[in-house]
Design a protein around this motif. Structure first.
Motif, mmCIF file in Angstrom:
data_model
loop_
_atom_site.group_PDB
_atom_site.id
_atom_site.type_symbol
_atom_site.label_atom_id
_atom_site.label_comp_id
_atom_site.label_asym_id
_atom_site.label_seq_id
_atom_site.Cartn_x
_atom_site.Cartn_y
_atom_site.Cartn_z
ATOM 1 N N LEU A 148 0.834 -1.199 0.000
ATOM 2 C CA LEU A 148 0.000 0.000 0.000
ATOM 3 C C LEU A 148 0.870 1.251 0.000
ATOM 4 C CD1 LEU A 148 -2.329 -1.073 2.922
ATOM 5 C CD2 LEU A 148 -2.946 -1.185 0.505
ATOM 6 N N ASN A 149 0.338 2.317 -0.549
ATOM 7 C CA ASN A 149 0.947 3.637 -0.391
ATOM 8 C C ASN A 149 0.083 4.431 0.584
ATOM 9 O OD1 ASN A 149 3.072 3.223 -2.165
ATOM 10 N ND2 ASN A 149 1.969 4.014 -3.932
ATOM 11 N N THR A 150 0.414 4.341 1.860
ATOM 12 C CA THR A 150 -0.330 5.096 2.865
ATOM 13 C C THR A 150 0.355 6.444 3.005
ATOM 14 O OG1 THR A 150 -0.860 3.018 3.983
ATOM 15 C CG2 THR A 150 -1.274 5.056 5.202
ATOM 16 N N GLU A 151 -0.157 7.405 2.269
ATOM 17 C CA GLU A 151 0.490 8.712 2.159
ATOM 18 C C GLU A 151 -0.540 9.746 1.738
ATOM 19 O OE1 GLU A 151 3.291 7.435 -0.822
ATOM 20 O OE2 GLU A 151 2.104 8.319 -2.448
ATOM 21 N N THR A 152 -0.114 10.970 1.687
ATOM 22 C CA THR A 152 -0.998 12.067 1.290
ATOM 23 C C THR A 152 -1.597 11.805 -0.089
ATOM 24 O OG1 THR A 152 0.217 13.688 2.615
ATOM 25 C CG2 THR A 152 -1.072 14.529 0.752
ATOM 26 N N ALA A 153 -2.911 11.981 -0.196
ATOM 27 C CA ALA A 153 -3.601 11.814 -1.479
ATOM 28 C C ALA A 153 -4.051 13.144 -2.053
ATOM 29 C CB ALA A 153 -4.814 10.895 -1.306
ATOM 30 N N VAL A 154 -4.220 14.143 -1.197
ATOM 31 C CA VAL A 154 -4.614 15.483 -1.622
ATOM 32 C C VAL A 154 -3.755 16.494 -0.859
ATOM 33 C CG1 VAL A 154 -6.478 17.191 -1.763
ATOM 34 C CG2 VAL A 154 -6.992 14.746 -2.044
ATOM 35 N N LEU A 155 -3.045 17.322 -1.572
ATOM 36 C CA LEU A 155 -2.240 18.376 -0.953
ATOM 37 C C LEU A 155 -3.079 19.636 -0.805
ATOM 38 C CD1 LEU A 155 1.003 17.857 -3.059
ATOM 39 C CD2 LEU A 155 0.812 17.467 -0.596
ATOM 40 N N THR A 156 -2.990 20.269 0.346
ATOM 41 C CA THR A 156 -3.742 21.502 0.577
ATOM 42 C C THR A 156 -2.991 22.389 1.562
ATOM 43 O OG1 THR A 156 -5.789 22.428 1.503
ATOM 44 C CG2 THR A 156 -5.096 20.292 2.344
ATOM 45 N N PRO A 157 -3.027 23.699 1.356
ATOM 46 C CA PRO A 157 -2.411 24.607 2.329
ATOM 47 C C PRO A 157 -3.283 24.831 3.561
ATOM 48 C CG PRO A 157 -3.384 25.873 0.546
ATOM 49 C CD PRO A 157 -3.540 24.417 0.175
ATOM 50 N N ASN A 158 -4.511 24.336 3.518
ATOM 51 C CA ASN A 158 -5.462 24.586 4.598
ATOM 52 C C ASN A 158 -5.500 23.425 5.582
ATOM 53 O OD1 ASN A 158 -6.652 27.149 3.521
ATOM 54 N ND2 ASN A 158 -7.110 25.798 1.795
ATOM 55 N N THR A 159 -4.338 23.179 6.178
ATOM 56 C CA THR A 159 -4.222 22.099 7.147
ATOM 57 C C THR A 159 -3.036 22.356 8.043
ATOM 58 O OG1 THR A 159 -3.858 19.708 7.398
ATOM 59 C CG2 THR A 159 -2.875 20.743 5.502
ATOM 60 N N GLU A 160 -3.008 21.660 9.172
ATOM 61 C CA GLU A 160 -1.904 21.812 10.118
ATOM 62 C C GLU A 160 -0.566 21.465 9.474
ATOM 63 O OE1 GLU A 160 -0.487 19.946 14.436
ATOM 64 O OE2 GLU A 160 -2.474 19.513 13.637
ATOM 65 N N PHE A 161 -0.595 20.522 8.517
ATOM 66 C CA PHE A 161 0.630 20.078 7.856
ATOM 67 C C PHE A 161 0.694 20.603 6.428
ATOM 68 C CE2 PHE A 161 -0.645 16.538 10.789
ATOM 69 C CZ PHE A 161 0.281 16.835 11.772
ATOM 70 N N LYS A 162 0.452 21.898 6.266
ATOM 71 C CA LYS A 162 0.327 22.480 4.934
ATOM 72 C C LYS A 162 1.598 22.375 4.096
ATOM 73 C CE LYS A 162 1.231 27.128 6.782
ATOM 74 N NZ LYS A 162 0.659 28.476 6.959
ATOM 75 N N ASP A 163 2.760 22.312 4.757
ATOM 76 C CA ASP A 163 4.015 22.240 4.013
ATOM 77 C C ASP A 163 4.566 20.823 3.963
ATOM 78 O OD1 ASP A 163 4.647 22.048 6.679
ATOM 79 O OD2 ASP A 163 6.523 23.165 6.514
ATOM 80 N N MET A 164 3.735 19.829 4.285
ATOM 81 C CA MET A 164 4.234 18.461 4.393
ATOM 82 C C MET A 164 3.503 17.484 3.490
ATOM 83 S SD MET A 164 5.023 17.448 8.286
ATOM 84 C CE MET A 164 5.471 18.753 9.409
ATOM 85 N N PHE A 165 4.250 16.476 3.056
ATOM 86 C CA PHE A 165 3.711 15.299 2.391
ATOM 87 C C PHE A 165 3.889 14.152 3.376
ATOM 88 C CE2 PHE A 165 3.628 11.565 -0.194
ATOM 89 C CZ PHE A 165 2.858 11.864 -1.318
ATOM 90 N N LEU A 166 2.797 13.602 3.878
ATOM 91 C CA LEU A 166 2.848 12.579 4.929
ATOM 92 C C LEU A 166 3.078 11.195 4.335
ATOM 93 C CD1 LEU A 166 -0.137 13.745 7.180
ATOM 94 C CD2 LEU A 166 2.285 14.386 7.355
ATOM 95 N N ILE A 167 3.995 10.441 4.941
ATOM 96 C CA ILE A 167 4.284 9.067 4.530
ATOM 97 C C ILE A 167 4.338 8.191 5.783
ATOM 98 C CG2 ILE A 167 5.936 7.511 3.412
ATOM 99 C CD1 ILE A 167 6.979 9.899 1.826
ATOM 100 N N GLU A 168 3.528 7.156 5.806
ATOM 101 C CA GLU A 168 3.573 6.219 6.931
ATOM 102 C C GLU A 168 4.765 5.285 6.758
ATOM 103 O OE1 GLU A 168 0.281 3.442 9.088
ATOM 104 O OE2 GLU A 168 0.899 2.829 7.077
ATOM 105 N N ILE A 169 5.645 5.211 7.769
ATOM 106 C CA ILE A 169 6.804 4.328 7.685
ATOM 107 C C ILE A 169 6.626 3.063 8.516
ATOM 108 C CG2 ILE A 169 8.282 6.312 7.253
ATOM 109 C CD1 ILE A 169 9.492 5.852 10.055
ATOM 110 N N SER A 170 5.712 3.107 9.483
ATOM 111 C CA SER A 170 5.465 1.929 10.314
ATOM 112 C C SER A 170 4.052 2.006 10.864
ATOM 113 C CB SER A 170 6.479 1.853 11.465
ATOM 114 O OG SER A 170 6.333 2.953 12.335
ATOM 115 N N ARG A 171 3.580 0.862 11.341
ATOM 116 C CA ARG A 171 2.235 0.809 11.925
ATOM 117 C C ARG A 171 2.256 -0.156 13.099
ATOM 118 N NH1 ARG A 171 -2.905 -0.024 7.994
ATOM 119 N NH2 ARG A 171 -1.733 1.667 6.968
ATOM 120 N N GLY A 172 1.524 0.207 14.121
ATOM 121 C CA GLY A 172 1.499 -0.626 15.308
ATOM 122 C C GLY A 172 2.685 -0.336 16.208
ATOM 123 N N CYS A 173 2.588 -0.796 17.441
ATOM 124 C CA CYS A 173 3.636 -0.544 18.419
ATOM 125 C C CYS A 173 3.722 -1.732 19.367
ATOM 126 C CB CYS A 173 3.344 0.736 19.196
ATOM 127 S SG CYS A 173 4.578 1.129 20.449
#
Length: 566
Positions: free
Chosen positions: A222-247
């Motif tokens: 899977l590509n668990t990452e940003t699908a829509v970029l927008t400046p109207n968010t807390e992470f406006k300058d970021m492209f999010l990528i999940e590197i791990s899941r679970g703990c």
């Protein structure tokens, strides 16, 4: 639609960069409205929300349009400006207990009957962390619930709906109930006894007696990452990528550590490839995981991103696995604040919650951060944890005072020390699920003590209101009777302050927040199977009271909860 609402949606849409083709409403057999029951800025910061949006829109036979809470106006989808009632499935992504009341408001404003039994269509679906650990407080209002991770099961749901579209609603729900990880509340008749446990439990075929949690075995698929970029968010300058899941840390208060087990990681090469893709949009990469510094190859990843000139940020850090390559990369990426979570005020209490951190871990991390020019420190704490005493609070004050003094004495006179304090909220499927929340007056007194002791020393104190936390606690461990409390609050306008005055069957928010369960009762959420046996949680509960630690889960050794062996 009011012109102000249309204008707002059009402005948001114009400022977005969609990384997937946008399909026209009605152009495919299955039309899904994916709803985040809070404002746009929060919803678009949620990677799980974007992951489901991506999965549905990769299909040829379905589309997914997004909707959010727009105060003062009925929700309409961003992509098509269509009302929710016109879609086949209205899917809510629910992460936070305080958003439960927003779900009711959104349905009401969309002219969709609140109670599932009174609806003909559309089907109302719910997923997300809160839905997984305890769907009961919202069970009368939704037609079906996804238990666990949704990226695979959503395809099975779309298939079942498409193949049975036009059939009676009951027929469709019976088909959905046969999918592993799908919970159809109306097929379960549940009643409770005076102790708060389940007294009556009847299952209607073809529903299973327990609904098994779904989880993704291979993250790299899977590509668990940003699908829509927008400046109207807390992470406006970021492209999010999940590197791990679970703990696998086994922190005894943390729902995510149990509901998202088994710990899994993405391949280093896969992460670097997606980071290169993100850099094309000139964005900083946001690395997302339960504890990013626990990623086995975090040093290599940090060095590779730095070498390629890709700036990055992280969602979470552990003081005991924080090392120089990661801090060097964060510093070069412009990080100004180190954020870590000691959680408990004393070493004794950290042993109780199985945090696995010492004061030296925290101090060493702060020293390393300052070495790389990261001067500001933010520490997260929880108060009201089981067995906490005034001595634990005093030890916390003493430690924070020493941290501030050390920052100044080492030459860091301009760095800010911020402490964020939240009341303990017991969660289902944790070893602390049997405890009640500490009384509000006790928590308020502890907060007064902390503020009066820390603020004069130049330490900034942030905190969450114990009265708001009380509502969260009531909803987190609630049952179907709690749902009626939600409904009454909705009828009175939906303001959180209304929770204090609403009673259902002689019970109020204080009852649900502070009640303690006996270990032998059948808990209201026990028909959900997250893969861990009740005996495991009981054993961890007893170990907590003894102050005994439990080892961390690793890929090499699996002898703690044994879920990996299944």
């Amino acid at each position: 639609m009011h012109w102000k609402m249309r204008q707002k949606i059009e402005r948001l849409r114009e400022e977005e960069i969609a990384l997937l083709p946008i399909k026209s409403f009605g152009s495919v057999p299955v039309n899904v409205a994916l709803v985040f029951p809070n404002i746009y800025e929060l919803g678009m910061s949620n990677l799980g929300f974007q992951a489901i949006y991506r999965e549905i829109n990769t299909r040829q036979d379905s589309l997914c349009h997004r909707a959010f809470l727009f105060k003062g106006f009925p929700a309409h989808t961003i992509e098509a400006i269509q009302p929710l009632e016109s879609y086949d499935i209205v899917a809510f992504s629910v992460s936070f207990e305080l958003d439960y009341i927003n779900l009711l408001k959104i349905l009401h404003d969309a002219n969709i009957p609140l109670f599932a039994q009174e609806r003909v269509g559309p089907l109302v679906m719910m997923g997300g962390p809160a839905a997984t650990f305890n769907p009961e407080p919202l069970s009368p209002f939704v037609d079906f619930v996804v238990i666990g991770e949704g990226e695979e099961v959503i395809h099975e749901i779309i298939d079942a709906y498409r193949d049975n579209k036009g059939s009676p609603k009951e027929t469709i729900l019976e088909k959905l109930a046969q999918i592993e990880g799908v919970y159809v509340p109306r097929l379960y008749d549940i009643g409770y006894n005076e102790r708060g446990g389940v007294e009556k439990f009847e299952v209607k075929p073809p529903a299973p007696s327990k609904v098994r949690r779904r989880w993704i075995k291979n993250l790299d698929a899977l590509n668990t990452e940003t699908a829509v970029l927008t400046p109207n968010t807390e992470f406006k300058d970021m492209f999010l990528i999940e590197i791990s899941r679970g703990c696998g840390r086994n922190c005894r208060f943390c729902m995510a550590g149990y509901c998202y087990r088994v710990p899994r990681v993405r391949a280093l090469e896969k992460i670097i490839d997606r980071a290169e893709f993100a850099s094309k949009y000139g964005k900083r990469v946001g690395l997302v995981g339960a504890a990013v510094s626990d990623y086995p190859r975090i040093d290599e990843l940090s060095e590779e991103l730095t070498k390629r000139g890709i700036k990055f940020s992280v969602s979470s850090l552990r003081a005991d696995t924080l090392r120089e390559p990661l801090l060097r990369g964060l510093s070069l990426s412009g990080h100004k604040t180190l954020t870590i979570a000691p959680e408990a005020g004393s070493q004794r209490l950290r042993n109780v919650i199985n945090k696995g951190l010492t004061e030296d871990h925290v101090l060493d991390s702060i020293n390393m951060a300052q070495k790389f020019g990261i001067k500001n420190i933010k520490l997260y704490y929880i108060i009201g944890l089981p067995t906490e005493t005034s001595d634990d609070i005093e030890e916390m004050i003493d430690f924070l005072t020493r941290v501030k003094e050390k920052m100044v004495s080492s030459g860091n006179k301009t760095g800010l020390l911020t402490v964020s304090i939240n009341p303990f909220i017991p969660k289902p499927f944790t070893p602390f699920q049997w405890f009640g929340m500490e009384p509000v007056p006790v928590l308020e007194e502890k907060l007064r003590k902390l503020k009066s002791s820390l603020k004069p020393k130049g330490i900034k104190v942030l905190y969450e209101s114990p009265r708001v936390s009380q509502i969260q606690a009531a909803l987190a461990r609630g049952d179907r009777t709690t749902a009626m409390m939600l409904y009454k609050v909705h009828l009175e306008g939906g303001d959180l302050s209304r929770f204090r005055r609403v009673w259902v069957e002689g019970k109020n928010v204080e009852y649900y927040a502070h009640r303690e369960f006996d270990l032998d009762v059948v808990l209201p959420w026990e028909h959900i199977d997250i893969g861990l046996k009740k005996e495991y949680f009981v054993e961890e509960y007893k170990r907590a009271l003894k102050g005994e630690s439990t080892r961390r889960c690793t890929e090499e050794v699996c002898n703690v909860c044994k879920i990996c062996r299944k």
